[in-house]
Scaffold this motif. Structure first.
Motif, PDB file in Angstrom:
ATOM      1  N   ALA A 174       0.845  -1.204   0.000  1.00  0.00           N
ATOM      2  CA  ALA A 174       0.000   0.000   0.000  1.00  0.00           C
ATOM      3  C   ALA A 174       0.877   1.251   0.000  1.00  0.00           C
ATOM      4  O   ALA A 174       0.899   2.012   0.962  1.00  0.00           O
ATOM      5  CB  ALA A 174      -0.932  -0.010   1.205  1.00  0.00           C
ATOM      6  N   PRO A 175       1.631   1.466  -1.081  1.00  0.00           N
ATOM      7  CA  PRO A 175       2.572   2.592  -1.098  1.00  0.00           C
ATOM      8  C   PRO A 175       1.913   3.955  -0.905  1.00  0.00           C
ATOM      9  O   PRO A 175       2.517   4.842  -0.308  1.00  0.00           O
ATOM     10  CB  PRO A 175       3.234   2.480  -2.473  1.00  0.00           C
ATOM     11  N   ALA A 176       0.712   4.129  -1.376  1.00  0.00           N
ATOM     12  CA  ALA A 176       0.042   5.428  -1.215  1.00  0.00           C
ATOM     13  C   ALA A 176      -0.170   5.751   0.264  1.00  0.00           C
ATOM     14  O   ALA A 176      -0.053   6.908   0.674  1.00  0.00           O
ATOM     15  CB  ALA A 176      -1.290   5.444  -1.965  1.00  0.00           C
ATOM     16  N   ILE A 177      -0.457   4.723   1.058  1.00  0.00           N
ATOM     17  CA  ILE A 177      -0.655   4.951   2.492  1.00  0.00           C
ATOM     18  C   ILE A 177       0.665   5.364   3.139  1.00  0.00           C
ATOM     19  O   ILE A 177       0.724   6.308   3.926  1.00  0.00           O
ATOM     20  CB  ILE A 177      -1.253   3.703   3.179  1.00  0.00           C
ATOM     21  N   TRP A 178       1.755   4.663   2.806  1.00  0.00           N
ATOM     22  CA  TRP A 178       3.053   5.032   3.378  1.00  0.00           C
ATOM     23  C   TRP A 178       3.445   6.440   2.947  1.00  0.00           C
ATOM     24  O   TRP A 178       3.916   7.225   3.768  1.00  0.00           O
ATOM     25  CB  TRP A 178       4.133   4.032   2.992  1.00  0.00           C
ATOM     26  N   ASN A 179       3.235   6.754   1.696  1.00  0.00           N
ATOM     27  CA  ASN A 179       3.565   8.103   1.215  1.00  0.00           C
ATOM     28  C   ASN A 179       2.766   9.162   1.960  1.00  0.00           C
ATOM     29  O   ASN A 179       3.281  10.238   2.261  1.00  0.00           O
ATOM     30  CB  ASN A 179       3.335   8.211  -0.296  1.00  0.00           C
ATOM     31  N   ALA A 180       1.516   8.873   2.273  1.00  0.00           N
ATOM     32  CA  ALA A 180       0.685   9.821   3.021  1.00  0.00           C
ATOM     33  C   ALA A 180       1.179   9.990   4.459  1.00  0.00           C
ATOM     34  O   ALA A 180       1.072  11.080   5.029  1.00  0.00           O
ATOM     35  CB  ALA A 180      -0.768   9.359   3.016  1.00  0.00           C
ATOM     36  N   LEU A 181       1.737   8.931   5.039  1.00  0.00           N
ATOM     37  CA  LEU A 181       2.226   8.998   6.418  1.00  0.00           C
ATOM     38  C   LEU A 181       3.634   9.563   6.528  1.00  0.00           C
ATOM     39  O   LEU A 181       4.025  10.075   7.574  1.00  0.00           O
ATOM     40  CB  LEU A 181       2.220   7.598   7.045  1.00  0.00           C
ATOM     41  N   LYS A 182       4.393   9.454   5.451  1.00  0.00           N
ATOM     42  CA  LYS A 182       5.822   9.796   5.496  1.00  0.00           C
ATOM     43  C   LYS A 182       6.082  11.218   5.976  1.00  0.00           C
ATOM     44  O   LYS A 182       6.987  11.439   6.780  1.00  0.00           O
ATOM     45  CB  LYS A 182       6.464   9.566   4.134  1.00  0.00           C
ATOM     46  N   SER A 183       5.307  12.186   5.541  1.00  0.00           N
ATOM     47  CA  SER A 183       5.568  13.567   5.974  1.00  0.00           C
ATOM     48  C   SER A 183       5.327  13.726   7.476  1.00  0.00           C
ATOM     49  O   SER A 183       6.071  14.435   8.155  1.00  0.00           O
ATOM     50  CB  SER A 183       4.708  14.556   5.185  1.00  0.00           C
ATOM     51  N   ARG A 184       4.329  13.039   8.012  1.00  0.00           N
ATOM     52  CA  ARG A 184       4.080  13.094   9.462  1.00  0.00           C
ATOM     53  C   ARG A 184       5.212  12.406  10.229  1.00  0.00           C
ATOM     54  O   ARG A 184       5.642  12.881  11.282  1.00  0.00           O
ATOM     55  CB  ARG A 184       2.743  12.444   9.801  1.00  0.00           C
ATOM     56  N   ILE A 185       5.681  11.284   9.690  1.00  0.00           N
ATOM     57  CA  ILE A 185       6.783  10.556  10.325  1.00  0.00           C
ATOM     58  C   ILE A 185       8.053  11.410  10.292  1.00  0.00           C
ATOM     59  O   ILE A 185       8.743  11.573  11.306  1.00  0.00           O
ATOM     60  CB  ILE A 185       7.017   9.195   9.629  1.00  0.00           C
ATOM     61  N   ASP A 186       8.348  11.976   9.122  1.00  0.00           N
ATOM     62  CA  ASP A 186       9.538  12.823   8.980  1.00  0.00           C
ATOM     63  C   ASP A 186       9.489  14.006   9.948  1.00  0.00           C
ATOM     64  O   ASP A 186      10.492  14.342  10.592  1.00  0.00           O
ATOM     65  CB  ASP A 186       9.672  13.328   7.549  1.00  0.00           C
ATOM     66  N   ALA A 187       8.323  14.621  10.079  1.00  0.00           N
ATOM     67  CA  ALA A 187       8.170  15.777  10.973  1.00  0.00           C
ATOM     68  C   ALA A 187       8.401  15.361  12.426  1.00  0.00           C
ATOM     69  O   ALA A 187       9.060  16.076  13.177  1.00  0.00           O
ATOM     70  CB  ALA A 187       6.774  16.389  10.808  1.00  0.00           C
ATOM     71  N   TRP A 188       7.896  14.191  12.822  1.00  0.00           N
ATOM     72  CA  TRP A 188       8.081  13.749  14.202  1.00  0.00           C
ATOM     73  C   TRP A 188       9.567  13.522  14.482  1.00  0.00           C
ATOM     74  O   TRP A 188      10.093  13.960  15.505  1.00  0.00           O
ATOM     75  CB  TRP A 188       7.289  12.471  14.505  1.00  0.00           C
ATOM     76  N   PHE A 189      10.268  12.830  13.582  1.00  0.00           N
ATOM     77  CA  PHE A 189      11.687  12.563  13.817  1.00  0.00           C
ATOM     78  C   PHE A 189      12.518  13.844  13.741  1.00  0.00           C
ATOM     79  O   PHE A 189      13.525  13.952  14.433  1.00  0.00           O
ATOM     80  CB  PHE A 189      12.202  11.501  12.843  1.00  0.00           C
ATOM     81  N   LEU A 190      12.102  14.808  12.962  1.00  0.00           N
ATOM     82  CA  LEU A 190      12.792  16.101  12.909  1.00  0.00           C
ATOM     83  C   LEU A 190      12.688  16.818  14.253  1.00  0.00           C
ATOM     84  O   LEU A 190      13.661  17.411  14.729  1.00  0.00           O
ATOM     85  CB  LEU A 190      12.209  16.963  11.793  1.00  0.00           C
ATOM     86  N   GLN A 191      11.527  16.728  14.881  1.00  0.00           N
ATOM     87  CA  GLN A 191      11.315  17.371  16.172  1.00  0.00           C
ATOM     88  C   GLN A 191      11.846  16.557  17.341  1.00  0.00           C
ATOM     89  O   GLN A 191      11.978  17.059  18.451  1.00  0.00           O
ATOM     90  CB  GLN A 191       9.822  17.628  16.401  1.00  0.00           C
ATOM     91  N   ASN A 192      12.136  15.271  17.092  1.00  0.00           N
ATOM     92  CA  ASN A 192      12.588  14.380  18.152  1.00  0.00           C
ATOM     93  C   ASN A 192      13.820  13.608  17.707  1.00  0.00           C
ATOM     94  O   ASN A 192      13.788  12.382  17.541  1.00  0.00           O
ATOM     95  CB  ASN A 192      11.476  13.383  18.509  1.00  0.00           C
ATOM     96  N   PRO A 193      14.938  14.330  17.495  1.00  0.00           N
ATOM     97  CA  PRO A 193      16.152  13.677  16.979  1.00  0.00           C
ATOM     98  C   PRO A 193      16.761  12.680  17.963  1.00  0.00           C
ATOM     99  O   PRO A 193      16.565  12.709  19.117  1.00  0.00           O
ATOM    100  CB  PRO A 193      17.110  14.830  16.719  1.00  0.00           C
TER     101      PRO A 193
END
Length: 193
Positions: A174-193
């Motif tokens: 389900a690549p579309a689902i992962w792509n939709a989540l990726k920006s939220r995941i990236d933002a969380w890890f950016l704020q929580n290095p």
């Protein structure tokens, strides 16, 4: 007929133990850890809602059946978080024995059918199983995102680990689902290095 019904009821009563099997993942509200029964129900609902995003067409009835039984082995094996510290070969052996025991409670025809469906899910080679595995991986990600990382800090999960252990499997079905989540995941890890 009574013997068949007795066997079916024995299986269903045993399956009730999933409600007492706690998982590492918390509820989206963060108030407590979910149990395996709740998880199985929730990802079956995820599959119904998100089936249109499967890479290839799937038989949603089969996917839902897989998801309803996929973690039944946790009655014996417990939850083994994807980011946890356990021996995969040892866990596979425990889960295989659990599948044999638990599905073996059913009448032989149902035992064989349920076991085949569980084995198909575990192998993740058919379109139905690939999508089911993807959805199984999505729900904990959502729970962690909804609870400010949830258990990711507890398990010291890195962004690379999340991608290799979860993202690749979700992208496969389900690549579309992962792509939709990726920006939220990236933002969380950016704020929580």
């Amino acid at each position: 007929m009574t013997e068949r019904i007795d066997a079916q009821l024995a299986f269903l009563i045993e399956a009730d133990k999933l409600k007492s099997t706690l998982r590492a993942t918390t509820l989206c509200c963060g108030t407590r850890r979910e149990n395996s029964g709740e998880h199985s129900w929730h990802i079956a609902l995820y599959a119904m809602v998100m089936a249109e995003h499967a890479t290839r067409p799937v038989n949603i009835d089969r996917v839902i059946k897989m998801l309803l039984i996929h973690d039944i082995v946790e009655i014996d094996a417990g939850d083994n978080p994807i980011h946890g510290d356990h021996d995969p070969a040892e866990m596979e052996a425990i889960e295989q024995a659990a599948a044999e025991r638990i599905f073996g409670l059913l009448p032989s025809d149902q035992a064989a059918a349920f076991r085949a469906l569980w084995d198909e899910f575990e192998a993740a080679q058919t379109d139905d199983a690939i999508f089911a595995k993807s959805i199984d991986r999505v729900q904990p990600v959502i729970s962690n995102l909804e609870t400010d990382g949830g258990t990711w800090p507890e398990y010291n999960v890195t962004q690379a680990q999340l991608h290799s252990r979860v993202g690749i499997k979700v992208q496969r079905g389900a690549p579309a689902i992962w792509n939709a989540l990726k920006s939220r995941i990236d933002a969380w890890f950016l704020q929580n290095p």
